[in-house]
Design an enzyme around this catalytic site. Sequence first.
Site, PDB file in Angstrom:
ATOM      1  N   GLN A 111       0.773  -1.230  -0.186  1.00 52.00           N
ATOM      2  CA  GLN A 111       0.079   0.078   0.067  1.00 52.00           C
ATOM      3  C   GLN A 111       0.853   1.304   0.182  1.00 52.00           C
ATOM      4  OE1 GLN A 111       0.077   1.464   3.294  1.00 52.00           O
ATOM      5  NE2 GLN A 111      -1.478   2.943   3.307  1.00 52.00           N
ATOM      6  N   CYS A 161       3.178   3.113  13.292  1.00 53.17           N
ATOM      7  CA  CYS A 161       2.449   3.312  12.094  1.00 53.17           C
ATOM      8  C   CYS A 161       1.534   2.006  11.815  1.00 53.17           C
ATOM      9  CB  CYS A 161       3.268   3.410  10.617  1.00 53.17           C
ATOM     10  SG  CYS A 161       4.041   4.852  10.546  1.00 53.17           S
ATOM     11  N   CYS A 164      -4.595  -7.286  22.028  1.00 51.90           N
ATOM     12  CA  CYS A 164      -4.518  -6.090  20.997  1.00 51.90           C
ATOM     13  C   CYS A 164      -4.038  -6.824  19.750  1.00 51.90           C
ATOM     14  CB  CYS A 164      -3.552  -5.051  21.684  1.00 51.90           C
ATOM     15  SG  CYS A 164      -1.896  -5.620  21.961  1.00 51.90           S
TER      16      CYS A 164
END
Length: 393
Positions: A81, A197, A351
């Site tokens: 991406q 990120c 998480c």
Amino acid sequence: MSLPPLVEPAAELTVDEVRRYSRHLIIPDIGMAGQKRLKNAKVLCVGAGGLGSPALMYLAAAGVGTLGIVDFDIVDESNLQRQIIHGQSDVGRLKAESAAASVREINPLVNVVIHNVALTNDNVMDIFAGYDLIVDGTDNFATRYMVNDAAVLLGKPYVWGSIYRFDGQASVFWAEHGPCYRCLYPEPPPPGMVPSCAEGGVLGVLCASIGSIQVNEAIKVLTGVGDPLVGRLMIYDALEMKYRDVRVRKDPECVLCGKNPTVTQLLEDYEAFCGTISDEAAQAAQGATITAAELKQMQDQGENIYLIDVREQNEFEIVRIPGSVLIPKGEFLSGAALADLPQNKRIVLHCKSGARSAEVLAVLKSAGFADAVHVGGGVLSWVKTVDPSLPAY
């Protein structure tokens, strides 16, 4: 401020090089002398990811004679991406090898040096020693501080960039002429304070915006043209399409480049210095960490558990562990989530990879949930070891 050129010019340009770099040669500020300096330059890119991709491609196109690539990772589909130096056929390939192939395709006249290793305090000085300038494309604080320290100790300039969601920053740190990274950020942020990120995301094209600025600064430093970002921090807001710069002064008390430095060699452990998780989280996780397979076993056996996902809503929408309830980490840190937790069930946290859930685990332990546990490796471990049909990110 203008600075002298970093490198001496090469003896000559070949006919092929003149043809290739003609658009540089007709710029008076670059010209033949500047292009010869680029040919003679040796630049190392730390990382072949989001920032390293455009940096390597444009450094190669610009005619930097020797390009080093240091990266030990492999290309993953989620990289594509934003990491435009790699393509679909490169998935599973070593990033350094993939990047090198793209560089050679862009400019076969460039000498590419591959360092397919993790950059550590055992090898960073030796690797950096062979280059004139460092371009830092790393995405974690431990490596950033190590890169800064090695560059200062070796007397080398380096071009730094950082990206997160829609925001980017860039600067040139060169202790001989201005501040270093530690002058701007003397201490790393507290663990968990600044998401990576991988946790918070990044607009793909932002990598090109900041990476191209890094190359622009590298060319200026190498050739001695213009006013490089030494002593200035460039801040870019892609949503508002605004650039601004902030003056950064050299700190006379800097522990590395100040008048009386106390850091005169590399630290023994940069991970410990930056603290990926807090001491409280590390202590809470001791003896209270389960694997994804163990969680699956708990669910299959019908154990009385309350599975909480502490990520954010947009992450929860990408992939989730069946049976989990979303309560973002921030609601635990503020205390808002504690009152509604069941007292008759064992709390199990997870998480993305385990860092955020460890921080929440520390909060729960201090609030009296003594038998709470968290899943080491988080949802990524669940996808890898329990249900590979689910997407990873």
